[in-house]
Design a protein around this motif. Structure first.
Motif, PDB file in Angstrom:
ATOM      1  N   SER A  68      27.755 -40.961  71.114  1.00 43.22           N
ATOM      2  CA  SER A  68      27.824 -40.452  72.484  1.00 43.22           C
ATOM      3  C   SER A  68      29.107 -40.869  73.188  1.00 43.22           C
ATOM      4  O   SER A  68      29.538 -40.216  74.149  1.00 43.22           O
ATOM      5  CB  SER A  68      26.616 -40.929  73.288  1.00 43.22           C
ATOM      6  OG  SER A  68      26.691 -42.322  73.540  1.00 43.22           O
ATOM      7  N   VAL A  69      29.735 -41.964  72.717  1.00 45.52           N
ATOM      8  CA  VAL A  69      31.000 -42.430  73.291  1.00 45.52           C
ATOM      9  C   VAL A  69      32.186 -41.803  72.555  1.00 45.52           C
ATOM     10  O   VAL A  69      33.111 -41.261  73.182  1.00 45.52           O
ATOM     11  CB  VAL A  69      31.088 -43.971  73.230  1.00 45.52           C
ATOM     12  CG1 VAL A  69      32.458 -44.447  73.710  1.00 45.52           C
ATOM     13  CG2 VAL A  69      29.989 -44.598  74.078  1.00 45.52           C
ATOM     14  N   ILE A  70      32.151 -41.873  71.227  1.00 43.76           N
ATOM     15  CA  ILE A  70      33.275 -41.407  70.419  1.00 43.76           C
ATOM     16  C   ILE A  70      33.293 -39.891  70.274  1.00 43.76           C
ATOM     17  O   ILE A  70      34.360 -39.267  70.298  1.00 43.76           O
ATOM     18  CB  ILE A  70      33.243 -42.068  69.025  1.00 43.76           C
ATOM     19  CG1 ILE A  70      33.305 -43.585  69.159  1.00 43.76           C
ATOM     20  CG2 ILE A  70      34.390 -41.563  68.154  1.00 43.76           C
ATOM     21  CD1 ILE A  70      34.558 -44.099  69.848  1.00 43.76           C
ATOM     22  N   GLY A  71      32.098 -39.271  70.142  1.00 37.89           N
ATOM     23  CA  GLY A  71      32.023 -37.827  69.922  1.00 37.89           C
ATOM     24  C   GLY A  71      32.744 -37.009  70.982  1.00 37.89           C
ATOM     25  O   GLY A  71      33.600 -36.169  70.647  1.00 37.89           O
ATOM     26  N   PRO A  72      32.437 -37.207  72.271  1.00 34.65           N
ATOM     27  CA  PRO A  72      33.151 -36.446  73.297  1.00 34.65           C
ATOM     28  C   PRO A  72      34.666 -36.672  73.277  1.00 34.65           C
ATOM     29  O   PRO A  72      35.443 -35.739  73.510  1.00 34.65           O
ATOM     30  CB  PRO A  72      32.538 -36.968  74.603  1.00 34.65           C
ATOM     31  CG  PRO A  72      31.171 -37.407  74.209  1.00 34.65           C
ATOM     32  CD  PRO A  72      31.330 -37.986  72.836  1.00 34.65           C
ATOM     33  N   GLU A 104      31.359 -44.332  82.644  1.00 37.82           N
ATOM     34  CA  GLU A 104      30.710 -43.733  81.470  1.00 37.82           C
ATOM     35  C   GLU A 104      30.973 -44.575  80.211  1.00 37.82           C
ATOM     36  O   GLU A 104      30.084 -44.773  79.387  1.00 37.82           O
ATOM     37  CB  GLU A 104      31.223 -42.305  81.256  1.00 37.82           C
ATOM     38  CG  GLU A 104      30.895 -41.337  82.382  1.00 37.82           C
ATOM     39  CD  GLU A 104      29.419 -41.002  82.458  1.00 37.82           C
ATOM     40  OE1 GLU A 104      28.704 -41.175  81.448  1.00 37.82           O
ATOM     41  OE2 GLU A 104      28.959 -40.587  83.543  1.00 37.82           O
ATOM     42  N   ALA A 105      32.209 -45.053  80.082  1.00 40.98           N
ATOM     43  CA  ALA A 105      32.551 -45.876  78.915  1.00 40.98           C
ATOM     44  C   ALA A 105      31.774 -47.187  78.919  1.00 40.98           C
ATOM     45  O   ALA A 105      31.293 -47.643  77.876  1.00 40.98           O
ATOM     46  CB  ALA A 105      34.053 -46.144  78.900  1.00 40.98           C
ATOM     47  N   ALA A 106      31.649 -47.805  80.109  1.00 38.46           N
ATOM     48  CA  ALA A 106      30.900 -49.067  80.212  1.00 38.46           C
ATOM     49  C   ALA A 106      29.447 -48.861  79.814  1.00 38.46           C
ATOM     50  O   ALA A 106      28.867 -49.672  79.072  1.00 38.46           O
ATOM     51  CB  ALA A 106      30.979 -49.605  81.646  1.00 38.46           C
ATOM     52  N   PHE A 107      28.843 -47.765  80.266  1.00 36.48           N
ATOM     53  CA  PHE A 107      27.457 -47.459  79.903  1.00 36.48           C
ATOM     54  C   PHE A 107      27.334 -47.240  78.392  1.00 36.48           C
ATOM     55  O   PHE A 107      26.419 -47.758  77.741  1.00 36.48           O
ATOM     56  CB  PHE A 107      26.989 -46.210  80.656  1.00 36.48           C
ATOM     57  CG  PHE A 107      25.527 -45.906  80.490  1.00 36.48           C
ATOM     58  CD1 PHE A 107      24.593 -46.430  81.355  1.00 36.48           C
ATOM     59  CD2 PHE A 107      25.095 -45.088  79.454  1.00 36.48           C
ATOM     60  CE1 PHE A 107      23.242 -46.151  81.211  1.00 36.48           C
ATOM     61  CE2 PHE A 107      23.743 -44.804  79.291  1.00 36.48           C
ATOM     62  CZ  PHE A 107      22.817 -45.335  80.170  1.00 36.48           C
ATOM     63  N   PHE A 140      27.156 -51.172  82.565  1.00 39.61           N
ATOM     64  CA  PHE A 140      27.164 -51.759  81.224  1.00 39.61           C
ATOM     65  C   PHE A 140      25.798 -52.353  80.879  1.00 39.61           C
ATOM     66  O   PHE A 140      25.244 -52.109  79.792  1.00 39.61           O
ATOM     67  CB  PHE A 140      28.253 -52.825  81.137  1.00 39.61           C
ATOM     68  CG  PHE A 140      28.195 -53.655  79.877  1.00 39.61           C
ATOM     69  CD1 PHE A 140      28.719 -53.175  78.690  1.00 39.61           C
ATOM     70  CD2 PHE A 140      27.602 -54.914  79.887  1.00 39.61           C
ATOM     71  CE1 PHE A 140      28.649 -53.926  77.528  1.00 39.61           C
ATOM     72  CE2 PHE A 140      27.533 -55.681  78.741  1.00 39.61           C
ATOM     73  CZ  PHE A 140      28.058 -55.184  77.550  1.00 39.61           C
ATOM     74  N   VAL A 141      25.228 -53.134  81.801  1.00 39.94           N
ATOM     75  CA  VAL A 141      23.923 -53.765  81.567  1.00 39.94           C
ATOM     76  C   VAL A 141      22.834 -52.702  81.429  1.00 39.94           C
ATOM     77  O   VAL A 141      21.937 -52.805  80.571  1.00 39.94           O
ATOM     78  CB  VAL A 141      23.583 -54.749  82.709  1.00 39.94           C
ATOM     79  CG1 VAL A 141      22.188 -55.326  82.529  1.00 39.94           C
ATOM     80  CG2 VAL A 141      24.625 -55.858  82.772  1.00 39.94           C
TER      81      VAL A 141
END
Length: 397
Positions: A149-153, A258-261, A315-316
């Motif tokens: 979900s982070v790398i794909g987009p 979004e990246a932190a999440f 992030f948490v």
């Protein structure tokens, strides 16, 4: 035996990683392309509905067929169908700009095929991994989903910017082919059919509901999941608005949240894999809901001058999410016989998917009237209470 199942699972899951990653690439790229080319919220809403409604509506019915069919072949055929229509849509984009009707239709067909692929994948896992390892396997799955979900987009938008949406869609075809090729080399035992006489679809459909309602803990957690979905799912669309309207920040700051999440989700999935045998599944879920709810409450009251605090809370929040999703699926896999699992997973998936539009429809007017922080605060209270009630109920048992 211990090493044998791990080797089999590595091949099985290794191939699916490519399919999962390219699916995230396509999903984000299509949304971005429609945003850039139309700038219409209505178009995006219709595309979103086409992307998940068929899967939600077909779920209660597809489970009956899943329990009849070979799960390995079901995954191969479903993924091949998704790849075929990705190929068709990719060819349309390479030849010219297709109409919105074609895009909507292909998104709906891909979603319908996913209603068979995703539950078949989850129902196949207990046929490979030992029962006492299912929560750990769920942690691995959550880690891969979070990573994708982070790398794909990011990969998808890079490929889209460098070439075209057609190229991204062709990469999705390649991902499905790799997944199917690796599945060929995996032996997945087929559960023994539940009935000897000629099966009746209506009877098996009814039996799936009866099996689901007979296991009260799963019913309880599914209701909690639906409440959680109604409260939490709208936040996916409200994070950027929170960044813009409350903190007065731009696109870079929104991407940082979004990246932190996403990074939090990756670490949360890894943490679940390590701690899988330490707690009960329901304990993980209760803690997850409580932590997510508290971060939402704090996000709802944090001053607009403390953006860094919102990033930490995101992030948490992300780190706590896999501690619910993974154990929930493991709990289902442990509670039902393999020959019944397809129907139950499909039912539960439909319930959780249908909670999203309810949450979105509820959140819109509230946010418009009272501001985006009101939904963070209110949903946080609901989620904390849900987590506490879940903990009290299962502690009492």
């Amino acid at each position: 035996m211990h090493l044998s199942w791990k080797k089999t699972f590595a091949i099985f899951f290794g191939g699916q990683v490519f399919s999962i990653l390219t699916s995230f690439m396509v999903q984000f790229s299509i949304v971005w392309h429609l945003t850039v080319t139309t700038g219409s919220a209505a178009v995006l809403m219709i595309a979103g509905l086409c992307g998940f409604l068929p899967q939600a509506l077909l779920g209660p019915f597809s489970g009956v067929w899943l329990d009849r069919w070979n799960r390995k072949m079901t995954m191969i055929v479903a993924d091949s169908t998704i790849a075929l229509f990705s190929l068709i849509l990719g060819a349309c984009y390479l030849l010219g700009e297709p109409g919105l009707g074609i895009i909507y239709a292909i998104l709906a067909i891909r979603s319908a095929a996913s209603s068979f692929h995703a539950p078949a994948f989850q129902a196949a896992i207990p046929l490979i991994a030992p029962e006492n390892q299912l929560t750990r396997v769920a942690g691995w799955h959550q880690t891969i989903l979070s990573f994708s979900s982070v790398i794909g987009p990011a990969i998808g938008i890079a490929a889209y910017s460098a070439s075209s949406l057609g190229t991204v869609l062709l990469l999705d075809v390649a991902g499905a082919l790799i997944a199917n090729l690796m599945l060929v080399f995996v032996k997945i035992r087929q559960p023994k059919p539940q009935v000897v006489q000629a099966p009746s679809f209506a009877a098996e459909f009814r039996q799936g509901w009866e099996e689901f309602f007979a296991v009260k803990p799963i019913v309880t957690v599914t209701i909690a999941t639906a409440i959680f979905g109604i409260a939490f799912m709208p936040l996916a669309t409200l994070f950027p608005l929170m960044t813009l309207s409350h903190f007065g920040r731009g696109g870079y700051s929104a991407s940082l949240v979004e990246a932190a999440f996403g990074i939090g989700m990756i670490l949360g999935g890894a943490m679940l894999s390590v701690l899988a045998t330490k707690w009960k599944d329901t304990a993980f879920m209760s803690v997850s809901l409580t932590v997510i709810g508290m971060t939402c409450v704090l996000s709802g009251i944090i001053p607009g001058s403390v953006f860094a605090g919102f990033v930490v809370l995101s992030f948490v929040m992300g780190a706590a999410a896999p501690l619910y999703n993974g154990p929930f699926m493991a709990m289902i896999q442990k509670s039902f016989e393999p020959e019944k699992l397809g129907r139950v997973i499909s039912l539960v998936t439909s319930f959780t998917l249908l909670s999203s539009p309810i949450g979105l429809a509820t959140a819109g007017p509230i946010v418009d009237k009272y501001g985006v922080q009101s939904w963070f605060l209110g949903s946080g209270v609901v989620i904390v209470l849900t987590g506490m009630l879940l903990l009290l109920k299962f502690q009492r048992k």
